[in-house]
Design a protein around this motif. Sequence first.
Motif, PDB file in Angstrom:
ATOM      1  N   UNK A 216      17.230 -27.051 -44.246  1.00  0.00           N
ATOM      2  CA  UNK A 216      15.746 -26.521 -44.400  1.00  0.00           C
ATOM      3  C   UNK A 216      15.327 -26.543 -42.666  1.00  0.00           C
ATOM      4  N   UNK A 217      15.964 -27.113 -41.906  1.00  0.00           N
ATOM      5  CA  UNK A 217      15.497 -27.217 -40.513  1.00  0.00           C
ATOM      6  C   UNK A 217      16.769 -27.524 -39.519  1.00  0.00           C
ATOM      7  N   UNK A 218      16.606 -26.851 -38.372  1.00  0.00           N
ATOM      8  CA  UNK A 218      17.622 -27.133 -37.401  1.00  0.00           C
ATOM      9  C   UNK A 218      16.772 -27.006 -35.768  1.00  0.00           C
ATOM     10  N   UNK A 219      16.945 -27.972 -35.139  1.00  0.00           N
ATOM     11  CA  UNK A 219      16.153 -28.203 -33.745  1.00  0.00           C
ATOM     12  C   UNK A 219      17.007 -28.669 -32.810  1.00  0.00           C
ATOM     13  N   UNK A 220      17.493 -27.322 -31.890  1.00  0.00           N
ATOM     14  CA  UNK A 220      18.659 -27.600 -30.843  1.00  0.00           C
ATOM     15  C   UNK A 220      17.970 -28.290 -29.756  1.00  0.00           C
ATOM     16  N   UNK A 221      18.562 -29.476 -29.355  1.00  0.00           N
ATOM     17  CA  UNK A 221      18.326 -30.269 -28.165  1.00  0.00           C
ATOM     18  C   UNK A 221      19.451 -30.325 -27.299  1.00  0.00           C
ATOM     19  N   UNK A 222      19.080 -31.045 -26.208  1.00  0.00           N
ATOM     20  CA  UNK A 222      20.089 -31.118 -25.210  1.00  0.00           C
ATOM     21  C   UNK A 222      21.014 -32.464 -25.669  1.00  0.00           C
ATOM     22  N   UNK A 223      22.032 -32.549 -25.110  1.00  0.00           N
ATOM     23  CA  UNK A 223      22.995 -33.710 -25.372  1.00  0.00           C
ATOM     24  C   UNK A 223      22.475 -35.146 -25.090  1.00  0.00           C
ATOM     25  N   UNK A 224      21.324 -35.059 -24.058  1.00  0.00           N
ATOM     26  CA  UNK A 224      20.976 -36.516 -23.918  1.00  0.00           C
ATOM     27  C   UNK A 224      19.694 -36.736 -24.692  1.00  0.00           C
ATOM     28  N   UNK A 225      19.165 -36.075 -25.539  1.00  0.00           N
ATOM     29  CA  UNK A 225      18.075 -36.206 -25.999  1.00  0.00           C
ATOM     30  C   UNK A 225      18.230 -37.382 -26.996  1.00  0.00           C
TER      31      UNK A 225
ATOM     32  N   UNK B 271      25.538 -30.946 -27.340  1.00  0.00           N
ATOM     33  CA  UNK B 271      24.087 -30.797 -27.463  1.00  0.00           C
ATOM     34  C   UNK B 271      24.008 -31.951 -28.761  1.00  0.00           C
ATOM     35  N   UNK B 272      22.431 -32.217 -28.984  1.00  0.00           N
ATOM     36  CA  UNK B 272      22.184 -33.276 -29.983  1.00  0.00           C
ATOM     37  C   UNK B 272      21.212 -32.545 -30.764  1.00  0.00           C
ATOM     38  N   UNK B 273      21.546 -31.788 -32.008  1.00  0.00           N
ATOM     39  CA  UNK B 273      20.408 -31.059 -32.465  1.00  0.00           C
ATOM     40  C   UNK B 273      20.088 -32.048 -33.872  1.00  0.00           C
ATOM     41  N   UNK B 274      18.829 -31.720 -33.881  1.00  0.00           N
ATOM     42  CA  UNK B 274      18.346 -32.508 -35.360  1.00  0.00           C
ATOM     43  C   UNK B 274      18.307 -31.637 -36.310  1.00  0.00           C
TER      44      UNK B 274
ATOM     45  N   UNK C 283      27.665 -24.866 -20.900  1.00  0.00           N
ATOM     46  CA  UNK C 283      26.584 -24.043 -21.560  1.00  0.00           C
ATOM     47  C   UNK C 283      25.198 -24.779 -21.212  1.00  0.00           C
ATOM     48  N   UNK C 284      24.202 -23.951 -21.251  1.00  0.00           N
ATOM     49  CA  UNK C 284      22.867 -24.365 -20.967  1.00  0.00           C
ATOM     50  C   UNK C 284      22.429 -25.703 -21.955  1.00  0.00           C
ATOM     51  N   UNK C 285      21.836 -26.658 -21.039  1.00  0.00           N
ATOM     52  CA  UNK C 285      21.408 -27.516 -22.102  1.00  0.00           C
ATOM     53  C   UNK C 285      22.448 -28.577 -22.503  1.00  0.00           C
TER      54      UNK C 285
ATOM     55  N   UNK D 259      20.010 -18.283 -27.337  1.00  0.00           N
ATOM     56  CA  UNK D 259      21.105 -17.687 -27.996  1.00  0.00           C
ATOM     57  C   UNK D 259      21.697 -18.446 -29.037  1.00  0.00           C
ATOM     58  N   UNK D 260      21.965 -19.895 -28.598  1.00  0.00           N
ATOM     59  CA  UNK D 260      22.514 -20.766 -29.362  1.00  0.00           C
ATOM     60  C   UNK D 260      21.575 -21.258 -30.711  1.00  0.00           C
TER      61      UNK D 260
END
Length: 458
Positions: free
Chosen positions: A188-197, A170-173, A157-159, A377-378
């Motif tokens: 109240x918040x979701x920030x999608x980040x790459x797994x190596x964030x 992935x490593x979302x906050x 998958x991308x990222x 999309x994710x």
Amino acid sequence: MKKRIGSYPRVCVEGGGRTVVSQAGGVLLVETIRKAGLDQAISAALTPWRKPRAVHDPGKVLLDVALAVALGGDCLADVGMLRSEPAVFGAVASDPTVSRLIDTLATAGPKALSAIRTARAQARERVWKLAGVAAPDAGGQVIVDLDGVLVLAHSEKQDATATWKKTFGHHPLMGFVDHGPGGSGEPVAGLLRPGNAGSNTAADHVKIAELALAQLPKKYRRGRQTLIRTDSGGGTHEFVAWLAKRGRWLSYSVGMTISEAIHQAVLRVPASAWTVAVEPGGKIRDGAWVAELDGDVLKGWPKGMRLIIRKERPHPGAQLRFTDADGLRLTAFATNTTDMPIAALELRHRQRARAEDRIRAARATGLRNLPLHDTAQNQIWLEIVQIALDLLAWMPTLALTGKTRRWEPRRLRLRLFSAAAQIVTTARRRHLRFAGHWPWTDVITDALARLETLPNPG
């Protein structure tokens, strides 16, 4: 003597039933959407993406996917369970229509995300007003917990990259509002980040905090009545300075890494300076003590910051770290709250562990994996997951009481949402008749009655 045929009765199975509704308990979520005004808010927010002669409203399509996720689905195609029950969930778009909408919103990027988040914030403010003393701000303070989540990917998958736990994904906050011991919590918040964030990237913590504050009613977006709570990933100079910035004046309680300077300062704390730690209700926590550090360890940090240390006997079998001392586990956190004893401050920070419960609920509600390929999309999927979690938090807040308010998604699905009912049409009105022998029918009907008494939006 009859021949034994097994432990369970044998039944004849046939199809073709028309008057039975499966997942009938999902009407609780439908009524929550209606009373919160979420359907109207999202419909209005997504108007720019509705084609001139489209049959399906984009807001309704997005909410249908969120409902499917709240009921246990984990992909877009699971909206089919709603499509089979139009008497409860209305007209539901086809799978291709749902996929096209997700692609359209992903292409729109920040504009679509902003529209969805604005609608959620409007509905959230209304729900908190309707909840009254059950609202998370009833005590005069809102607590927002920030934490990272590792989401595994089992395909390219991308990222999706290697994570710090040597997994792949992935490593979302995430940010959650804590409802306290009497309830659950809501995202109240979701920030999608790459797994190596990174776990302690200050810029990401600032971004997720901004997104979380934007979801709160306006009076809580700055000021001491809003507490930001994080683990040691948020204990960076840049993030703490951002929280304490003049004009923002947020309260904070952030974990701190035990550095060599802090470790040496702990060794110099006299025995008389340690205070016993406490449990909720004031009961002493056996084998744990807290103390406050000052002096050189606070140099370079914002004015007014307090550094509090806890030492505790480790659990049986736990291994000590280099930063521990005298056979006791050391942990530290920083706060700018001045009107509470350090034992109460330590208890408040320790209750950040409730964020782990929220993460467990998120994993059980669509965040076990990200089903789409592109990051854009994710990110839309992550917003859908948050809407589903909103509904699973708002419904108990508005309609349930006592222990049932603390039920997590899996228990809500098993006991309430999975209940079947018979649909009966009388005097041109449709009625759902739940089985009298179902153990939780009274919980469902009482909850629906409470929702019915709430005023409609607008």
